[in-house]
Design a protein around this motif. Structure first.
Motif, short mmCIF file in Angstrom:
data_model
loop_
_atom_site.label_atom_id
_atom_site.label_comp_id
_atom_site.label_asym_id
_atom_site.label_seq_id
_atom_site.Cartn_x
_atom_site.Cartn_y
_atom_site.Cartn_z
N TYR A 111 3.55 7.26 -0.20
CA TYR A 111 3.74 7.11 -1.65
C TYR A 111 2.58 7.73 -2.44
O TYR A 111 1.43 7.53 -2.05
CB TYR A 111 3.86 5.62 -1.99
N PRO A 112 2.87 8.55 -3.48
CA PRO A 112 4.17 8.75 -4.15
C PRO A 112 5.00 9.91 -3.60
O PRO A 112 5.85 10.44 -4.32
CB PRO A 112 3.74 9.04 -5.59
N TYR A 113 4.76 10.32 -2.34
CA TYR A 113 5.50 11.45 -1.79
C TYR A 113 6.34 10.97 -0.60
O TYR A 113 6.02 9.97 0.06
CB TYR A 113 4.56 12.56 -1.33
N SER A 114 7.39 11.73 -0.33
CA SER A 114 8.18 11.50 0.87
C SER A 114 8.78 12.83 1.30
O SER A 114 8.94 13.75 0.49
CB SER A 114 9.28 10.46 0.64
N ALA A 115 9.12 12.92 2.57
CA ALA A 115 9.73 14.14 3.11
C ALA A 115 10.76 13.75 4.15
O ALA A 115 10.68 12.68 4.78
CB ALA A 115 8.67 15.04 3.72
N SER A 116 11.77 14.60 4.32
CA SER A 116 12.82 14.30 5.28
C SER A 116 13.35 15.58 5.92
O SER A 116 13.27 16.67 5.33
CB SER A 116 13.98 13.54 4.60
N LEU A 117 13.92 15.43 7.12
CA LEU A 117 14.56 16.52 7.85
C LEU A 117 15.96 16.07 8.25
O LEU A 117 16.17 14.91 8.60
CB LEU A 117 13.75 16.90 9.09
N LEU A 118 16.91 17.01 8.23
CA LEU A 118 18.30 16.70 8.54
C LEU A 118 18.90 17.78 9.42
O LEU A 118 18.71 18.98 9.17
CB LEU A 118 19.12 16.58 7.26
#
Length: 231
Positions: A111-118
């Protein structure tokens, strides 16, 4: 269902709009013919059922790994209706075939960042529908199976508002129409800015899908607005 298992049912309402304009040149008659059309469609789309399972729960750490399984059902109208001619009819809001797919989704929060992979793969079954408004019989077809891979970086302004930036790659295999016609494979790389607003169980998700590179795909940006309520 549990802290790790979730079931989602999607019943989309679709509004389609297509505008066409072209000119037929007739040198023998020394004249041109202009043809234009504005087609619309509104109604229920194809519903889907998604099962979500967290392999690594997020509450134990700021990282989660999930497996999703989704099945699409051809509940929306698949054929043109109110057909007057080839340029005046109502667009369908369904696709006319079953499909099923698997997702692997990883998410990390600092927080305040987030990251994701799909990573996603979808298998499309054979279906049938009217291909052109003037046809009298349905044609069997199979859309090419689809693979998706992408990543997202988010900025959380507070507990309710999130700005997201995505980069996604799509690839579709060759498809078939009837016994002879084969549609080419296609791919594209898209940039997707996204705005998410959420208060408790109510969520609004707004995005624009902007094609950057590709082959045999539309080059037009697509705007989407998704409204969700979780029971």
């Amino acid at each position: 269902i549990t802290d790790r298992l979730e079931i989602d049912i999607y019943a989309p309402v679709i509004k389609n709009r297509e505008e066409c304009y072209f000119v037929i040149k007739m040198p023998v008659l020394n004249s041109d013919e202009t043809i234009s059309s504005k087609l619309k469609g509104f109604g229920i789309g194809d519903m889907s059922l998604m099962l979500k399972y967290q392999l690594i729960p997020e509450k134990e750490r700021n990282f989660s790994l999930s497996l999703f399984s989704e099945t699409f059902f051809p509940t929306g109208p698949k054929n043109p209706s109110r057909v007057k001619n080839d340029f005046d009819y109502r667009l369908p809001t369904g696709f006319g075939y079953y499909a099923t797919g698997l997702y692997f989704f990883a998410n990390i929060i600092r927080y305040p960042y987030s990251a994701s992979l799909l990573v996603h793969y979808q298998y499309n079954f054979w279906g049938s529908k009217i291909m052109d408004a003037g046809d009298t019989e349905e044609t069997r077809f199979k859309k090419g199976n689809r693979m998706t891979a992408g990543g997202r970086f988010n900025l959380h302004l507070n507990e309710w508002i999130v700005f997201g930036n995505e980069l996604n790659y799509y690839h579709s295999d060759k498809g078939k129409e009837g016994n002879d016609i084969t549609t080419d494979s296609a791919w594209d790389l898209d940039y997707v800015p996204r705005l998410v607003f959420q208060v408790r169980r109510f969520r609004i998700n707004e995005l624009v899908q902007i094609p950057l590179f590709g082959k045999n795909q539309s080059a037009d940006p697509v705007y989407s607005l998704l409204v969700q309520y979780t029971f």
